[in-house]
Motif scaffolding. Structure first.
Motif, PDB file in Angstrom:
ATOM      1  N   LEU A  49       0.847  -1.188   0.000  1.00 58.14           N
ATOM      2  CA  LEU A  49       0.000   0.000   0.000  1.00 58.14           C
ATOM      3  C   LEU A  49       0.885   1.242   0.000  1.00 58.14           C
ATOM      4  O   LEU A  49       1.492   1.589   1.016  1.00 58.14           O
ATOM      5  CB  LEU A  49      -0.920  -0.003   1.229  1.00 58.14           C
ATOM      6  N   ALA A  50       0.986   1.853  -1.153  1.00 56.98           N
ATOM      7  CA  ALA A  50       1.836   3.020  -1.327  1.00 56.98           C
ATOM      8  C   ALA A  50       1.324   3.815  -2.527  1.00 56.98           C
ATOM      9  O   ALA A  50       0.522   3.317  -3.322  1.00 56.98           O
ATOM     10  CB  ALA A  50       3.286   2.597  -1.560  1.00 56.98           C
ATOM     11  N   TRP A  51       1.783   5.031  -2.618  1.00 53.32           N
ATOM     12  CA  TRP A  51       1.474   5.826  -3.798  1.00 53.32           C
ATOM     13  C   TRP A  51       2.753   6.453  -4.302  1.00 53.32           C
ATOM     14  O   TRP A  51       3.508   7.010  -3.499  1.00 53.32           O
ATOM     15  CB  TRP A  51       0.446   6.929  -3.496  1.00 53.32           C
ATOM     16  N   PRO A  52       3.041   6.330  -5.566  1.00 55.13           N
ATOM     17  CA  PRO A  52       2.275   5.602  -6.573  1.00 55.13           C
ATOM     18  C   PRO A  52       2.284   4.098  -6.303  1.00 55.13           C
ATOM     19  O   PRO A  52       3.194   3.586  -5.658  1.00 55.13           O
ATOM     20  CB  PRO A  52       2.973   5.917  -7.896  1.00 55.13           C
ATOM     21  N   ALA A  53       1.266   3.444  -6.790  1.00 57.37           N
ATOM     22  CA  ALA A  53       1.096   2.014  -6.529  1.00 57.37           C
ATOM     23  C   ALA A  53       2.275   1.227  -7.109  1.00 57.37           C
ATOM     24  O   ALA A  53       2.505   1.256  -8.319  1.00 57.37           O
ATOM     25  CB  ALA A  53      -0.205   1.520  -7.129  1.00 57.37           C
ATOM     26  N   HIS A  55       2.695  -1.914  -7.657  1.00 56.32           N
ATOM     27  CA  HIS A  55       2.355  -2.964  -8.623  1.00 56.32           C
ATOM     28  C   HIS A  55       2.054  -2.385 -10.001  1.00 56.32           C
ATOM     29  O   HIS A  55       2.116  -3.101 -10.995  1.00 56.32           O
ATOM     30  CB  HIS A  55       1.196  -3.827  -8.117  1.00 56.32           C
ATOM     31  N   LEU A  56       1.767  -1.087 -10.084  1.00 59.63           N
ATOM     32  CA  LEU A  56       1.556  -0.442 -11.383  1.00 59.63           C
ATOM     33  C   LEU A  56       2.844   0.186 -11.909  1.00 59.63           C
ATOM     34  O   LEU A  56       3.141   0.102 -13.091  1.00 59.63           O
ATOM     35  CB  LEU A  56       0.472   0.638 -11.269  1.00 59.63           C
ATOM     36  N   GLU A  57       3.599   0.804 -11.015  1.00 61.72           N
ATOM     37  CA  GLU A  57       4.817   1.493 -11.427  1.00 61.72           C
ATOM     38  C   GLU A  57       5.992   0.528 -11.631  1.00 61.72           C
ATOM     39  O   GLU A  57       6.820   0.738 -12.502  1.00 61.72           O
ATOM     40  CB  GLU A  57       5.177   2.543 -10.376  1.00 61.72           C
ATOM     41  N   HIS A  58       6.051  -0.523 -10.818  1.00 55.44           N
ATOM     42  CA  HIS A  58       7.154  -1.503 -10.889  1.00 55.44           C
ATOM     43  C   HIS A  58       6.605  -2.916 -10.709  1.00 55.44           C
ATOM     44  O   HIS A  58       6.901  -3.591  -9.723  1.00 55.44           O
ATOM     45  CB  HIS A  58       8.189  -1.230  -9.793  1.00 55.44           C
ATOM     46  N   PRO A  59       5.804  -3.405 -11.664  1.00 55.01           N
ATOM     47  CA  PRO A  59       5.183  -4.728 -11.477  1.00 55.01           C
ATOM     48  C   PRO A  59       6.199  -5.855 -11.324  1.00 55.01           C
ATOM     49  O   PRO A  59       5.942  -6.830 -10.633  1.00 55.01           O
ATOM     50  CB  PRO A  59       4.339  -4.912 -12.736  1.00 55.01           C
ATOM     51  N   GLU A  60       7.351  -5.693 -11.936  1.00 57.27           N
ATOM     52  CA  GLU A  60       8.376  -6.735 -11.842  1.00 57.27           C
ATOM     53  C   GLU A  60       8.945  -6.859 -10.429  1.00 57.27           C
ATOM     54  O   GLU A  60       9.504  -7.895 -10.069  1.00 57.27           O
ATOM     55  CB  GLU A  60       9.506  -6.465 -12.849  1.00 57.27           C
TER      56      GLU A  60
END
Length: 179
Positions: A49-53, A55-60
């Motif tokens: 739980l962070a912003w920016p998300a 899992h969207l910014e660094h899915p790897e």
């Protein structure tokens, strides 16, 4: 040093927003503690739980899985082998979560379900008024996605009309952690 550890046993509790995952996990925690059953509860939604998300910014990076592995390793070092893990889509990610946990865990996956009107009421209580329409739409879409995507190895449990402790007891029996 902690004695030889048993194979991990993991209960994955998934379901749409507002279905009662956290509430049921808290009730199961109380039942297990009263029965003196060693266990750990991890709320998966907070692991990245962070912003920016992430899992969207660094899915790897798979930050949630890395954090799960770290938290679980600490619990294992204290002798725990039972884990209750809540996360909306955990039932779709069982293989990846099992890999993060390690030691070839025994996995029980449960999809909690509830009717739209029930979830709308729960989300409204959580919001302290009326449920934001976008949250209700997102929750409904997630429910449809989960219900159609989970395999037959996932136990479906309807929460409508049941108290959290009743559902928790059912999950404790399903895992064999409560007799």
């Amino acid at each position: 040093m902690v004695e030889q550890l048993r194979r991990p046993e993991v209960l994955l509790v998934g379901g749409r927003s507002g279905v009662g995952k956290s509430t049921v996990a808290a009730a199961l925690h109380e039942l297990l503690a009263a029965a003196e059953v060693r266990h750990v509860v991890i709320e998966g939604d907070t692991l990245d739980l962070a912003w920016p998300a992430p899992h969207l910014e660094h899915p790897e990076a798979r930050l949630a899985e890395r954090n799960l592995a770290a938290v679980w390793a600490n619990a294992r070092a204290l002798g725990h082998h039972r884990l209750v893990f809540t996360n909306s889509v955990s039932v779709l990610e069982a293989p990846r979560l099992a890999a993060a946990i390690g030691d070839d865990p025994i996995v029980t996956a449960v999809l909690l379900r509830a009717a739209d009107d029930v979830v709308r009421d729960r989300l409204a209580r959580r919001a302290g008024g009326s449920a934001p329409p976008a949250d209700v739409r997102r929750s409904s879409a997630t429910a449809r996605r989960l219900d159609s995507a989970v395999t037959d190895h996932v136990e479906r449990v309807d929460t409508d009309g049941s108290a959290p402790v009743e559902i928790a007891r059912r999950l404790g029996l399903l895992t064999g952690w409560l007799g």
